[in-house]
Design an enzyme around this catalytic site. Structure first.
Site, short mmCIF file in Angstrom:
data_model
loop_
_atom_site.label_atom_id
_atom_site.label_comp_id
_atom_site.label_asym_id
_atom_site.label_seq_id
_atom_site.Cartn_x
_atom_site.Cartn_y
_atom_site.Cartn_z
N CYS A 118 -4.54 0.29 -9.04
CA CYS A 118 -3.49 1.15 -8.48
C CYS A 118 -2.18 1.05 -9.27
CB CYS A 118 -3.24 0.80 -7.02
SG CYS A 118 -4.68 1.03 -5.97
N HIS A 258 4.37 0.95 -4.48
CA HIS A 258 3.03 1.51 -4.27
C HIS A 258 2.74 1.55 -2.78
CE1 HIS A 258 -1.13 2.28 -4.38
NE2 HIS A 258 -1.53 1.06 -4.13
N ASN A 288 -3.11 5.39 1.08
CA ASN A 288 -2.99 4.81 -0.26
C ASN A 288 -3.68 5.74 -1.25
OD1 ASN A 288 -3.26 3.35 -2.62
ND2 ASN A 288 -3.97 1.47 -1.64
C1 LIG Z 1 -6.88 -4.20 5.10
C2 LIG Z 1 -5.79 -4.74 6.01
C3 LIG Z 1 -5.02 -3.56 6.61
C4 LIG Z 1 -6.41 -5.52 7.14
O1 LIG Z 1 -5.40 -6.03 7.99
P1 LIG Z 1 -5.45 -7.53 8.49
O2 LIG Z 1 -4.36 -7.69 9.47
O3 LIG Z 1 -5.43 -8.38 7.25
O4 LIG Z 1 -6.82 -7.58 9.22
P2 LIG Z 1 -8.07 -8.53 8.93
O5 LIG Z 1 -8.67 -8.20 7.60
O6 LIG Z 1 -7.60 -9.93 9.18
O7 LIG Z 1 -9.03 -8.06 10.05
C5 LIG Z 1 -8.72 -8.26 11.39
C6 LIG Z 1 -9.81 -7.69 12.24
O8 LIG Z 1 -9.74 -6.26 12.21
C7 LIG Z 1 -11.02 -5.72 11.96
N1 LIG Z 1 -10.86 -4.45 11.28
C8 LIG Z 1 -10.86 -4.22 9.95
N2 LIG Z 1 -10.70 -2.90 9.73
C9 LIG Z 1 -10.60 -2.32 10.92
C10 LIG Z 1 -10.41 -0.99 11.34
N3 LIG Z 1 -10.28 0.03 10.47
N4 LIG Z 1 -10.32 -0.74 12.65
C11 LIG Z 1 -10.42 -1.70 13.55
N5 LIG Z 1 -10.62 -3.01 13.23
C12 LIG Z 1 -10.70 -3.29 11.91
C13 LIG Z 1 -11.71 -6.76 11.15
O9 LIG Z 1 -13.11 -6.61 11.26
C14 LIG Z 1 -11.22 -8.03 11.79
O10 LIG Z 1 -11.98 -8.27 12.93
P3 LIG Z 1 -12.43 -9.76 13.33
O11 LIG Z 1 -11.15 -10.52 13.51
O12 LIG Z 1 -13.21 -9.55 14.57
O13 LIG Z 1 -13.24 -10.23 12.15
C15 LIG Z 1 -4.82 -5.63 5.23
O14 LIG Z 1 -5.48 -6.84 4.91
C16 LIG Z 1 -4.31 -5.02 3.98
O15 LIG Z 1 -3.59 -4.04 4.02
N6 LIG Z 1 -4.61 -5.62 2.83
C17 LIG Z 1 -4.15 -5.14 1.55
C18 LIG Z 1 -4.89 -3.91 1.24
C19 LIG Z 1 -4.30 -3.23 0.06
O16 LIG Z 1 -3.14 -3.15 -0.08
N7 LIG Z 1 -5.17 -2.71 -0.78
C20 LIG Z 1 -4.85 -1.90 -1.86
C21 LIG Z 1 -4.20 -2.64 -2.94
S1 LIG Z 1 -3.86 -1.50 -4.18
#
Ligand SMILES: CC(C)(COP(=O)(O)OP(=O)(O)OC[C@H]1O[C@@H](n2cnc3c(N)ncnc32)[C@H](O)[C@@H]1OP(=O)(O)O)[C@@H](O)C(=O)NCCC(=O)NCCS
Length: 334
Positions: A118, A258, A288
């Protein structure tokens, strides 16, 4: 003077293209075990644009590039180089840029793709700036174009809800006094290569029945690891580019990070000490869009009157690689 001591370069025109189809969180909740509440609270995203089947990255990039040239009042035949940055290119080869350059009539331009996750747009902007500053080229078009929906696993709620399609383009030309690109901080840490990737289809994991069964032709991400990486590098890289250019954070009029996640942006801007009024976000409506996110922001910020000539603007990209890149510029399209 430009960043390298050569002539100064600036962005002289911006153009964007978005698919018409708006997909809400509620719509995604019909096919995935998710909710508007979860997506909104964890990411800030409310809607995203999704391209129709058959539409590829170059289709969007072509329109964005044409619009950027129109905005810059530049003929396609005057373009010397066209760089396309994408994590969802048309094909592994030929380059998406080859088709974009051909279709817009950039008959005198070289064309190549750039892969830096990205961060691709900021990397491509750095190369374009170097080419123009050095005098090797006069006009370079940088295109960030994505149809990420084509490489998402629509059964994986942890990634499918995060991304959107779109394209943005910028024309980089010698500065004529109005604005100038001041400098860059580019970085890479390959140790995190597997945290965000599209595993199969290249020489490391060639396409096979097994890779298809394993859904390995779709984007994979370890969200929490990428989250930790992102909040750290945004702050470090922003500080480094400011230091390199001899400027400080209080002078920045608009911070354009970003658009991955509002929580990443909030955490980073709090640590940097930039108030919300100086931070631009549009991930709420686009999700994103990877390499398209920064030019989409610049375009929309300008349309909303939030980019004025002379404003100090800080761009910040991060993504797969893991890579990151910051760019500091004085805004001005002449
Ligand atoms: C992906 C992201 C939003 C997840 O948020 P988070 O607070 O870290 O959540 P977690 O990964 O800890 O997951 C928490 C729970 O939500 C659940 N979950 C994941 N996606 C979900 C969705 N779309 N809807 C509902 N629940 C979801 C998971 O399964 C997990 O459940 P569990 O606790 O029972 O295992 C976050 O980690 C993020 O933004 N990361 C960076 C991503 C990014 O920037 N990527 C691009 C870079 S260019």
């Amino acid at each position: 003077m430009g960043p390298s001591g050569g002539r100064a370069a600036t962005i002289t025109g911006l153009g964007i293209e978005l698919p018409d189809r708006v997909v809400s969180n509620d719509e995604l909740s019909k096919s995935l075990d998710t909710s508007d509440e979860w997506i909104g609270q964890r990411t800030g995203i409310r809607t995203r644009r999704i391209a129709d089947p058959g539409v590829c990255a170059s289709d969007l990039g072509i329109v964005a590039a044409r619009r950027a040239l129109e905005a810059a009042s530049l003929a396609p035949s005057s373009v010397d180089l066209l760089i396309t940055a994408s994590i969802s290119p048309d094909q592994i080869f030929p380059a998406t840029a080859s088709r974009v350059a051909y279709e817009i009539g950039a008959v005198n331009a070289g064309a190549c793709d750039l892969s830096a996750g990205c961060t691709g747009f900021v990397y491509a902007l750095a190369l374009a700036t170097g080419m123009v500053s050095s005098g090797i080229h006069q006009h370079v078009v940088v295109v960030g174009a994505e149809v990420i929906s084509s490489v998402l696993d629509w059964e994986d709620r942890s990634t499918a809800v995060l991304f959107g399609d779109g394209a943005g383009a910028a024309v980089v030309s010698p500065a004529n006094g109005g604005g100038r690109i001041l400098g860059f901080d580019l970085g890479n840490d390959g140790v995190g290569g597997d945290m965000l990737s599209l595993p199969a289809g290249g020489s490391r994991m060639p396409a096979s029945e097994e890779t298809l069964r394993a859904r390995a032709h779709y984007l994979k991400m370890s969200g929490s690891q990428v989250y930790r990486f992102a909040t750290r590098v945004v702050v470090d890289s922003a500080r480094r580019v400011l230091e390199k250019c001899g400027r400080n954070i209080d002078e920045v009029r608009l911070f354009v990070p970003h658009q991955a996640n509002l929580r990443i942006i909030d955490a980073a801007t709090r640590r940097l000490g930039i108030g919300d009024d100086r931070v631009y976000t549009n991930l709420q409506r686009y999700g994103n869009t990877s390499c398209a996110s920064i030019p989409l922001c610049l375009h929309d910020a300008k349309a909303e009157g939030r980019l004025q000539e002379g404003d100090l603007v800080l761009l910040m990209g991060f993504g797969a690689g893991l890579t990151w890149g910051a760019c500091l510029m004085e805004w001005g399209e002449a």
